[in-house]
Design a protein around this motif. Structure first.
Motif, mmCIF file in Angstrom:
data_model
loop_
_atom_site.group_PDB
_atom_site.id
_atom_site.type_symbol
_atom_site.label_atom_id
_atom_site.label_comp_id
_atom_site.label_asym_id
_atom_site.label_seq_id
_atom_site.Cartn_x
_atom_site.Cartn_y
_atom_site.Cartn_z
ATOM 1 N N GLY A 57 0.808 -1.223 0.000
ATOM 2 C CA GLY A 57 0.000 0.000 0.000
ATOM 3 C C GLY A 57 0.833 1.262 0.000
ATOM 4 N N PRO A 58 0.175 2.407 0.149
ATOM 5 C CA PRO A 58 0.871 3.690 0.044
ATOM 6 C C PRO A 58 1.982 3.901 1.064
ATOM 7 N N LEU A 59 1.915 3.197 2.189
ATOM 8 C CA LEU A 59 2.984 3.357 3.185
ATOM 9 C C LEU A 59 4.323 2.847 2.675
ATOM 10 N N GLN A 60 4.302 2.070 1.579
ATOM 11 C CA GLN A 60 5.581 1.562 1.057
ATOM 12 C C GLN A 60 6.461 2.692 0.547
ATOM 13 N N TYR A 61 5.863 3.855 0.291
ATOM 14 C CA TYR A 61 6.650 5.002 -0.161
ATOM 15 C C TYR A 61 7.138 5.846 1.021
ATOM 16 N N GLU A 62 6.776 5.441 2.221
ATOM 17 C CA GLU A 62 7.165 6.195 3.419
ATOM 18 C C GLU A 62 8.055 5.407 4.378
ATOM 19 N N VAL A 63 7.732 4.130 4.564
ATOM 20 C CA VAL A 63 8.445 3.396 5.627
ATOM 21 C C VAL A 63 9.957 3.286 5.417
ATOM 22 N N PRO A 64 10.464 3.289 4.168
ATOM 23 C CA PRO A 64 11.930 3.196 4.069
ATOM 24 C C PRO A 64 12.655 4.377 4.708
ATOM 25 N N TRP A 65 11.942 5.471 4.952
ATOM 26 C CA TRP A 65 12.613 6.707 5.380
ATOM 27 C C TRP A 65 12.641 6.888 6.894
ATOM 28 N N GLY A 66 12.059 5.950 7.625
ATOM 29 C CA GLY A 66 12.171 6.021 9.082
ATOM 30 C C GLY A 66 11.502 7.235 9.685
ATOM 31 N N ASN A 67 10.288 7.516 9.214
ATOM 32 C CA ASN A 67 9.551 8.658 9.762
ATOM 33 C C ASN A 67 8.596 8.171 10.836
ATOM 34 N N PRO A 68 8.954 8.309 12.121
ATOM 35 C CA PRO A 68 8.016 7.907 13.166
ATOM 36 C C PRO A 68 6.872 8.902 13.235
ATOM 37 N N LEU A 69 5.832 8.565 13.986
ATOM 38 C CA LEU A 69 4.616 9.383 14.031
ATOM 39 C C LEU A 69 4.918 10.852 14.330
ATOM 40 N N VAL A 70 5.801 11.094 15.268
ATOM 41 C CA VAL A 70 6.104 12.476 15.662
ATOM 42 C C VAL A 70 6.681 13.278 14.490
ATOM 43 N N GLY A 71 7.366 12.592 13.575
ATOM 44 C CA GLY A 71 7.994 13.292 12.459
ATOM 45 C C GLY A 71 6.983 13.967 11.547
ATOM 46 N N SER A 72 5.822 13.355 11.386
ATOM 47 C CA SER A 72 4.796 13.934 10.520
ATOM 48 C C SER A 72 4.317 15.271 11.076
ATOM 49 N N TYR A 73 4.099 15.308 12.374
ATOM 50 C CA TYR A 73 3.636 16.540 13.016
ATOM 51 C C TYR A 73 4.752 17.582 13.058
ATOM 52 N N ALA A 74 5.986 17.092 13.193
ATOM 53 C CA ALA A 74 7.124 18.007 13.193
ATOM 54 C C ALA A 74 7.244 18.715 11.845
ATOM 55 N N MET A 75 6.991 17.980 10.757
ATOM 56 C CA MET A 75 7.081 18.604 9.435
ATOM 57 C C MET A 75 5.984 19.645 9.237
ATOM 58 N N ALA A 76 4.807 19.392 9.823
ATOM 59 C CA ALA A 76 3.743 20.401 9.758
ATOM 60 C C ALA A 76 4.145 21.641 10.561
ATOM 61 N N ALA A 77 4.715 21.410 11.741
ATOM 62 C CA ALA A 77 5.137 22.545 12.578
ATOM 63 C C ALA A 77 6.227 23.347 11.889
ATOM 64 N N LYS A 78 7.171 22.643 11.281
ATOM 65 C CA LYS A 78 8.278 23.324 10.587
ATOM 66 C C LYS A 78 7.742 24.202 9.456
ATOM 67 N N ARG A 79 6.796 23.679 8.707
ATOM 68 C CA ARG A 79 6.240 24.442 7.585
ATOM 69 C C ARG A 79 5.444 25.651 8.095
ATOM 70 N N HIS A 80 4.718 25.445 9.201
ATOM 71 C CA HIS A 80 3.950 26.552 9.777
ATOM 72 C C HIS A 80 4.891 27.666 10.225
ATOM 73 N N MET A 81 5.991 27.291 10.843
ATOM 74 C CA MET A 81 6.989 28.282 11.273
ATOM 75 C C MET A 81 7.552 29.026 10.057
ATOM 76 N N HIS A 82 7.818 28.271 8.993
ATOM 77 C CA HIS A 82 8.396 28.865 7.783
ATOM 78 C C HIS A 82 7.438 29.865 7.145
#
Lengths: 149, 388
Positions: free
Chosen positions: B132-157
């Protein structure tokens, strides 16, 4: 920005990473990575690009075609992961998970490698950097655009 | 004609935050029994069941069997932690149309005792190759917190949001938790405490992340007509709506916008309320950035202005301008993996006037807004003390 093969090798260890299952719509994409090509779907009907690959265009519902992407993009957002309890990531030290805005439009998750984690910035131009994962496929890491690529 | 306006007539919490002797089904059982007692409804009156769990253990049909529920409506929708707002939305429709008369929404989780505190910082993969679609994500080692961190980073930017402003959300929520003797963490904290806590995934620190606890809850809904014969204080489900912008984080169209901007206005419109009518907010606070994005999505401040809005300090406290997560939220009190049901239960507690030290005066309108997945699926429920 310099291209340091040794540093990149340390950041792109494949052993232990969970790899994709090649399914109907993911197989052409992953098989292309093994040839060093990044494939996207493009809809001839409405002009939309999409990633990840799937049966129908999510914009108009027609059947999309495969196109080779430029492999160029820019960092949309990112994070530096400093705690991941799962192997192999717990051994990597801080590493960058990033979303890349591809030149064609879609967005893709990756690990940004080839630079210090503190040097990553939103908007930074990047290029795809394939690393063989097995006999069949490669993982599309991305790295800062370099002149000696 | 019978008044089939949907109302909540009973709520129950299981024990929390850490209950090593209870498994998921035991949490369901405690919460259901307490909700039945609270409502005066008999188990045999229930003809609708809505819950989500693992196949063969606590999935919806297994739970119907486990608790002997003869349902006419069964719903095991999956939408992540906001699914309980989805269930309330579905239950309201079933009750209005007569497909069911009395619906039980239930949740139970022994997450902390069974798995520890790894939810946000580990991979959920096995040795098998990812489908499924997670196959394009799991190789990169993005734990749950990372998704929210990327949203926070973009909001700050995009908007100049600061870590200090996000930290203030954790501080206000902890102040609320300091009045909840069951909250996992009750000692007040400062902005500096948040900023000095360990960085987990830039820019989110440990104290920007929710707790991991055990817990459970149950909500019983029925018609206003039936509620008139029951001893409890009924709370009206005046409006509800659901939406999603994506499911996997890599497909999030805009890292600073969420489906709360879709389900929120729809639920407000159905209830006929405006922002000025809202007395308390119960928002899914998996991370500080989640609270901020929901505040913006629901329109309590303009998009991009969430930082300055919360950064004034004390805004989200029970005695603040916009009392939010008055039980101490997921950030400090209770998050057993899926927090959505607690948003409904705390709303009911406030609207009934039973919130004790954190009671919001003259509380007549509460809004519960959940976030499921990775800022993906969002259900909004407007609850009122008076008939809509």
């Amino acid at each position: 920005m310099t291209f340091d093969p040794a540093a990149i090798a340390a950041q792109t260890v494949i052993e232990g990473r969970n790899l994709p299952r090649l399914e109907t719509w993911s197989r052409p994409y992953w098989e292309a990575t093994g040839r060093g090509e990044l494939l996207l779907q493009h809809c001839a009907h409405c002009g939309a690009w999409q990633f990840y690959p799937r049966p129908l265009c999510t914009t108009c519902g027609e059947v999309p075609e495969w196109e080779v992407a430029s492999g160029r993009g820019a960092v949309h957002t990112f994070t530096v992961i400093r705690q991941n309890r799962s192997a192999p990531f717990k051994e990597l030290g801080p590493y960058v998970v990033a979303m890349i805005d591809l030149a064609e439009g879609p967005r893709m998750m990756t690990n940004l490698v080839g630079c210090e984690v503190d040097d990553v910035e939103i908007g930074m131009p990047v290029q795809v950097h394939f690393v063989a994962a097995d006999d069949e496929i490669a993982l599309p890491f991305w790295r800062p655009v370099t002149s000696d690529a | 004609m019978a008044d089939r306006t949907p109302v909540i007539v009973g709520v129950g919490l299981s024990d929390y935050p850490k209950e090593p002797e209870l498994d998921n089904v035991a949490h369901h059982g405690l919460a259901i029994r307490r909700a039945l007692d609270d409502s005066g409804v008999k188990l045999t009156d229930i003809d609708g069941l809505m819950c989500f769990g693992s196949y063969g253990v606590d999935d919806a049909p297994t739970m119907a069997e486990t608790f002997g529920i003869k349902y006419r409506v069964l719903d095991g929708t999956f939408a992540g932690g906001t699914v309980f707002e989805f269930f309330a939305h579905h239950a309201a429709a079933a009750i209005r149309t007569g497909q069911a008369d009395t619906v039980l929404i239930s949740y139970g989780s022994a997450l902390l005792s069974s798995q520890g505190r790894n939810l946000g910082t580990q991979m959920f993969t096995s040795a098998a190759r990812q489908a499924g679609p997670l196959q394009y994500e799991v190789p990169w080692g993005n734990p749950l917190v990372g998704s929210y961190a990327m949203a926070a980073k973009r909001h700050m930017h995009e908007y100049g949001t600061t870590s200090e402003q996000l930290a203030q959300i954790a501080v206000d929520t902890r102040d609320n938790a300091s009045h909840n003797p069951k909250a996992l963490y009750q000692s007040p904290i400062t902005v500096e405490d948040v900023l000095n806590s360990r960085m987990i995934a830039d820019p989110l620190h440990m104290l920007d992340c929710c707790v991991i606890s055990d817990g459970g809850g149950a909500v019983i809904m029925t018609t206003a007509e039936r509620a008139a014969d029951l001893p409890s204080i009924p709370i009206y489900v005046a409006g509800s709506a659901t939406a999603q912008t994506h499911w996997n984080i890599a497909q999030m169209p805009d890292f600073t916008s969420t489906a709360a901007a879709i389900s929120g206005p729809a639920a407000f419109a159905e209830a006929g309320i405006t922002h000025a009518d809202v007395d308390t907010l119960q928002l899914y606070d998996s991370f500080t950035i989640t609270t901020l994005l929901l505040l913006e999505g629901l329109g309590f401040c303009a998009k991009g202005e969430g930082g300055p809005f919360v950064g004034r300090g004390g805004v989200l406290r029970f005695d603040g301008e916009l009392p939010t997560n008055t039980d101490g939220g997921g950030l400090s009190s209770c998050h057993p993996g899926m927090r959505g049901i607690f948003l409904l239960i705390e709303s009911v507690r406030q609207l009934r006037g039973l919130a004790g030290e954190v009671q919001v005066p003259d509380c007549e309108v509460a809004v519960a807004c959940g976030s499921g997945g990775f800022l993906s699926a969002m259900g909004t429920v407007v609850l009122t003390k008076e008939a809509p």
